[in-house]
Scaffold this motif. Structure first.
Motif, short mmCIF file in Angstrom:
data_model
loop_
_atom_site.label_atom_id
_atom_site.label_comp_id
_atom_site.label_asym_id
_atom_site.label_seq_id
_atom_site.Cartn_x
_atom_site.Cartn_y
_atom_site.Cartn_z
N ILE A 220 66.85 82.24 83.07
CA ILE A 220 68.31 82.35 83.00
C ILE A 220 68.80 83.63 83.68
O ILE A 220 69.75 83.61 84.46
CB ILE A 220 68.80 82.29 81.54
N LEU A 221 68.13 84.75 83.41
CA LEU A 221 68.61 86.02 83.95
C LEU A 221 68.10 86.28 85.37
O LEU A 221 68.60 87.17 86.06
CB LEU A 221 68.23 87.17 83.03
N ALA A 222 67.07 85.54 85.80
CA ALA A 222 66.48 85.70 87.13
C ALA A 222 66.10 87.16 87.39
O ALA A 222 66.49 87.76 88.38
CB ALA A 222 67.43 85.18 88.20
N ARG B 77 70.88 83.38 90.08
CA ARG B 77 71.93 84.32 90.45
C ARG B 77 72.79 83.88 91.63
O ARG B 77 73.68 84.60 92.06
CB ARG B 77 71.40 85.73 90.71
N ILE C 19 71.96 87.54 75.79
CA ILE C 19 71.66 87.16 77.17
C ILE C 19 72.94 87.17 78.01
O ILE C 19 72.95 87.61 79.15
CB ILE C 19 70.97 85.79 77.21
N ARG C 20 74.02 86.71 77.41
CA ARG C 20 75.28 86.72 78.16
C ARG C 20 75.67 88.15 78.53
O ARG C 20 76.03 88.44 79.67
CB ARG C 20 76.39 86.10 77.31
N VAL D 165 78.03 79.02 80.58
CA VAL D 165 78.81 80.25 80.36
C VAL D 165 78.55 81.28 81.47
O VAL D 165 79.47 81.90 82.00
CB VAL D 165 78.46 80.85 78.98
N LEU D 166 77.27 81.41 81.84
CA LEU D 166 76.93 82.43 82.84
C LEU D 166 77.45 82.06 84.21
O LEU D 166 77.85 82.94 84.99
CB LEU D 166 75.41 82.65 82.89
N LEU E 88 74.16 78.47 77.84
CA LEU E 88 74.08 79.72 78.61
C LEU E 88 74.27 79.47 80.10
O LEU E 88 74.97 80.22 80.78
CB LEU E 88 72.74 80.41 78.36
N HIS E 89 73.65 78.41 80.62
CA HIS E 89 73.79 78.12 82.04
C HIS E 89 75.26 77.95 82.40
O HIS E 89 75.73 78.47 83.41
CB HIS E 89 73.01 76.85 82.41
N VAL F 37 71.94 83.79 72.61
CA VAL F 37 72.96 83.55 73.63
C VAL F 37 73.85 84.77 73.86
O VAL F 37 74.15 85.12 75.01
CB VAL F 37 73.82 82.29 73.34
N ASP G 288 80.94 83.24 84.04
CA ASP G 288 80.98 84.71 84.02
C ASP G 288 80.68 85.27 85.40
O ASP G 288 81.34 86.20 85.87
CB ASP G 288 79.93 85.26 83.03
N ARG G 289 79.65 84.73 86.05
CA ARG G 289 79.22 85.26 87.34
C ARG G 289 80.28 85.03 88.41
O ARG G 289 80.46 85.86 89.30
CB ARG G 289 77.90 84.63 87.77
N ASP H 241 73.47 89.64 81.17
CA ASP H 241 73.78 89.13 82.50
C ASP H 241 74.91 89.92 83.16
O ASP H 241 74.89 90.19 84.36
CB ASP H 241 74.15 87.65 82.43
N ARG H 242 75.91 90.30 82.36
CA ARG H 242 77.01 91.11 82.88
C ARG H 242 76.48 92.45 83.40
O ARG H 242 76.83 92.91 84.48
CB ARG H 242 78.02 91.40 81.76
#
Lengths: 265, 81
Positions: free
Chosen positions: A192-194, B66, A149-150, B22-23, B19-20, A146, B26-27, A153-154
């Motif tokens: 998740i990251l696409a 995204r 991946i977080r 949190v992201l 994660l879904h 996690v 974040d996004r 993503d940033r």
């Protein structure tokens, strides 16, 4: 004109340097010329992972400050014909270099080499901005965790802001843990990251031993990780990649017992 | 009951769900406190037009591939007569 590719992750310790080292060696093995740049100024490590730490005379900051030519700061890897390292400085600060300096440096290296791989420092501050400044493409390395991946993503968001095309390497996948339901799978991470996947590198104890010795795993034979790094290098070069036979957990164990002790369960 | 179900979920599924969430936040670049503030303001606006339970208004951020979406939901009282 070469291609400059930055290898980045946000989080530290996920295998950026190991990936840079092995992709560089794998691309060079395939016949293209490669320069690896350690952009982690003040915390250099690519030199020790490559086993070239005793041969450093000049470094990146020397080249940028004009204390030597860029070509003079490059260390040639004697194990391969067309692999070079531009080491970081260990004593300077991140702000000894500006993004403009990096663009100039990388453009000069792209004129003489097919690939310039930039090993990005962890974080998203000045060191990151320097490392991505001259990059045409990016590879984001993430482990199936996690926190990794977080952070990835940033970084993906920041790269997208700059229109840098980005692909993904999922590192240190343990098929055994995925099977048990205790690790995110490669497909999970992609979803998740696409991002477009460049490769999935299995957790492989050969990499630990290679790093101890300062020898890129791809130069040490056909461990599972080494084979995947070679496949990724082929994809980067646009070469045909033989599809990996989908082997299950028991298949992997069998193969591991056969000629490698990879993937400790 | 919920805990029982949750315990049966693999840690991989739990990680994915966390994660879904949190992201998505974040996004969107919105921190928890800001989100609550926004929730209260949106609820106040809705209550100007419809009598609602302000505490029942929910604001959620969701992210898929995204694209990030803000979802506001509020139960509306039934009209009697």
């Amino acid at each position: 004109m070469g291609r400059a590719i930055v290898i980045t992750s946000g989080k530290g310790g996920v295998g950026k340097t190991t990936t840079t080292c092995n992709l560089g060696a794998a691309i060079a093995q395939l016949g293209a010329s490669v320069v690896l740049i350690d952009a982690d100024i003040g915390l250099r490590n690519l030199d020790v992972v490559m086993g070239l730490e005793n041969r450093i005379v000049y470094h990146l900051v020397d080249a940028i400050a004009g204390r030597c030519t860029i070509q003079k700061a490059l260390i040639k890897d004697r194990r391969l014909d067309n692999l070079w390292l531009l080491p970081a400085s260990q004593t300077d600060d991140k702000d000894a270099v500006s993004p403009e300096d990096m663009v100039g440096l990388i453009n000069e290296l792209k004129a003489t080499h097919d690939f310039v791989l930039i090993d990005c420092p962890a974080g998203i501050e000045q060191g990151f901005r320097n490392a991505i400044a001259g990059a045409d493409e990016a590879i984001v390395v993430a482990t199936p965790e996690v926190s990794s991946i977080r952070d990835a993503d940033r970084v993906v968001g920041l790269l997208a802001q700059r229109d840098i095309p980005t692909r993904l390497i999922v590192n240190r996948i343990s098929p055994h843990l995925v099977k048990k339901g205790d690790m995110l799978s490669q497909a999970d991470v992609i979803e998740i990251l696409a991002l477009e996947l460049l490769g999935g590198v299995p957790l492989d104890e050969h990499v630990v031993a290679s790093t101890n010795k300062g020898m890129p795993a791809v130069l040490e034979g056909k461990s599972l990780a080494a084979r995947e790094f070679t496949r990724i290098a082929k994809r980067l070069l646009g070469l045909e990649v033989e599809p990996e036979r989908e082997v299950g957990f028991f298949g992997r164990i069998g193969r591991a017992l056969g000629f490698s002790s990879a993937n400790p369960a | 009951m919920w805990n029982f179900l949750r315990n049966r979920q693999s840690s991989r599924e739990v990680a994915k769900g966390r994660l879904h969430l949190v992201l998505a936040h974040d996004r969107a670049g919105i921190e928890g406190g800001k989100l609550q503030e926004m929730r209260r303001e949106i609820a106040a606006v809705i209550s100007k037009y419809v009598p609602i339970d302000i505490e029942a208004v929910e604001v959620q951020i969701e992210s898929k591939s995204r694209a990030t979406e803000l979802r506001v939901s509020s139960p509306l009282p039934a009209r009697n007569g």
